[in-house]
Write a protein that holds these residues in place. Sequence first.
Motif, PDB file in Angstrom:
ATOM      1  N   UNK A  13      12.409  13.771  -1.822  1.00  0.00           N
ATOM      2  CA  UNK A  13      11.472  14.885  -1.737  1.00  0.00           C
ATOM      3  C   UNK A  13      11.485  15.584  -3.096  1.00  0.00           C
ATOM      4  N   UNK A  14      10.341  15.582  -3.785  1.00  0.00           N
ATOM      5  CA  UNK A  14      10.308  16.137  -5.143  1.00  0.00           C
ATOM      6  C   UNK A  14       9.785  17.568  -5.180  1.00  0.00           C
ATOM      7  N   UNK A  15       9.686  18.202  -4.033  1.00  0.00           N
ATOM      8  CA  UNK A  15       9.120  19.554  -3.978  1.00  0.00           C
ATOM      9  C   UNK A  15       9.850  20.523  -4.899  1.00  0.00           C
ATOM     10  N   UNK A  16      11.171  20.359  -4.997  1.00  0.00           N
ATOM     11  CA  UNK A  16      11.952  21.290  -5.799  1.00  0.00           C
ATOM     12  C   UNK A  16      11.869  21.004  -7.295  1.00  0.00           C
ATOM     13  N   UNK A  17      11.276  19.885  -7.673  1.00  0.00           N
ATOM     14  CA  UNK A  17      11.196  19.551  -9.087  1.00  0.00           C
ATOM     15  C   UNK A  17      10.056  20.278  -9.797  1.00  0.00           C
ATOM     16  N   UNK A  18       9.068  20.728  -9.034  1.00  0.00           N
ATOM     17  CA  UNK A  18       7.944  21.428  -9.641  1.00  0.00           C
ATOM     18  C   UNK A  18       7.527  22.599  -8.770  1.00  0.00           C
ATOM     19  N   UNK A  19       7.552  23.783  -9.358  1.00  0.00           N
ATOM     20  CA  UNK A  19       7.165  25.021  -8.675  1.00  0.00           C
ATOM     21  C   UNK A  19       5.833  25.480  -9.269  1.00  0.00           C
ATOM     22  N   UNK A  20       4.740  25.195  -8.568  1.00  0.00           N
ATOM     23  CA  UNK A  20       3.404  25.516  -9.071  1.00  0.00           C
ATOM     24  C   UNK A  20       3.203  27.019  -9.203  1.00  0.00           C
ATOM     25  N   UNK A  21       3.640  27.769  -8.198  1.00  0.00           N
ATOM     26  CA  UNK A  21       3.389  29.209  -8.188  1.00  0.00           C
ATOM     27  C   UNK A  21       4.050  29.907  -9.370  1.00  0.00           C
ATOM     28  N   UNK A  22       5.246  29.460  -9.753  1.00  0.00           N
ATOM     29  CA  UNK A  22       5.954  30.098 -10.867  1.00  0.00           C
ATOM     30  C   UNK A  22       5.811  29.330 -12.173  1.00  0.00           C
ATOM     31  N   UNK A  23       5.213  28.148 -12.132  1.00  0.00           N
ATOM     32  CA  UNK A  23       5.010  27.368 -13.341  1.00  0.00           C
ATOM     33  C   UNK A  23       6.304  26.845 -13.937  1.00  0.00           C
TER      34      UNK A  23
END
Length: 442
Positions: A13-23
């Motif tokens: 699960x790569x969700x934690x690798x990229x935080x769109x909201x905080x850039x």
Amino acid sequence: MSLLPRDPAPSADVSEYFDLERGLLDREIFSDDGLYRQELRRVFAPSWLFLAHESQFRKPGDFFTTYMGEDPVLVTMGKDRRIRAFLNVCRHRGMRVCRADAGSAKAFTCSYHGWAYDTSGNLVNVPNGDDYPSDFASRDWGLAEVAQLDSYKGLLFATWNPEAPPLAEALGRMTWYMDAMLDRDPEGTEVVGGVHKWVLEGNWKLAAEQFASDWYHVNISHASALMVMSPTGKGPKQEIVQTPGRQYTDANGHGAGFPTHPKSRFDDRIVHRHYDYDQLRERLGKERVEGPMTTGHATVFPNFSYLPVNGSIRVWHPKGPGRMEVWAWTLVDKSMPDEVKNAQRLYNLRTFGPTGIFEQDDGENWSEVQATAHGFVSGGLTLNYQMGLGMETEDGVHPGTTGRLYSDGAARGFYTRWRDLMNTPAWHEKPRTEQRSTQERP
């Protein structure tokens, strides 16, 4: 034939690798081998990938070999003048059936055991064929063909995914920006000068994201090159340094950045004088001629990029998490006189060829970024992608969502698409019973 791939491999699960909201981005995505193998399964295998330009196939038998991800691919024009693409792998022992880069042939014979295939991918010769079982049928052992192949204004794309949306849908609004390079000439485009290939120590995403979003580096990384190109030799002109512009962000991961100042172009003067800009404004509209046509950068997700100013089109072929192979063509308008085409070709080589004054700067940047990604501490740093965050909008002039030229907006869109694909099981990861029922439909 039906391709029924192996059972799904474990996926992260790569969700934690990229935080769109905080850039924010975890740079481990540039060096982790497991994530790279997952990219091949979930980003490259399902996506539409650039193969070649139609002008490379002029007569039956013409062929070109390339890659889709790390899969070797053979693109051919058959006797019926139809262009097809196949896995460049013999069905007998897995040898490449064509080991040349390009050319013309009547058939492709594997140099291992001699199985031969015609330009339509059919198995046409098997040495010692009488020694095979009675139910052996050549028709069942042709080359594995891509699931879909289509073109957009001369650019050939293919996908292994039988469930992928049509190419036009996958490109979406990006075509408006692509047409600023592809639709200048009613006769279309062609490539000249062959394909230049070179290897860089760097993750493929570093190059793809830069071409999608990064005008920010131009005046820093390319300062010496801009000095050389300046008539005064004193450095970048102020209107280039401070030029206004827009950056386009596409929901499918594509991106483009371009100045909107009509004097921002710094292309070859012979090419510049060739164009009738009044006619181009009638054909393409003022917004495109004084925007994405003049200069800029763009990426069609995942790994096809182009530069309108010099007609450079290129693919970032992945060769592991820390290496890429760059393939670059020079694209010209068909109706250009030969001397103008040659000027475009030479300008491309001087600027964005393997030893070009801009290309060398980019390659050094990517290789240096990759080198520091292997450290234990430095490889775990969080990277900042916040420039222009929250500033994207529909400006009423350029289709889709755009923001300021100096922005990470398209990079954020690129990694959002990457994250979503990485977290979504691809068609080949479905239960085998469901795969069969889908692939056996007429």
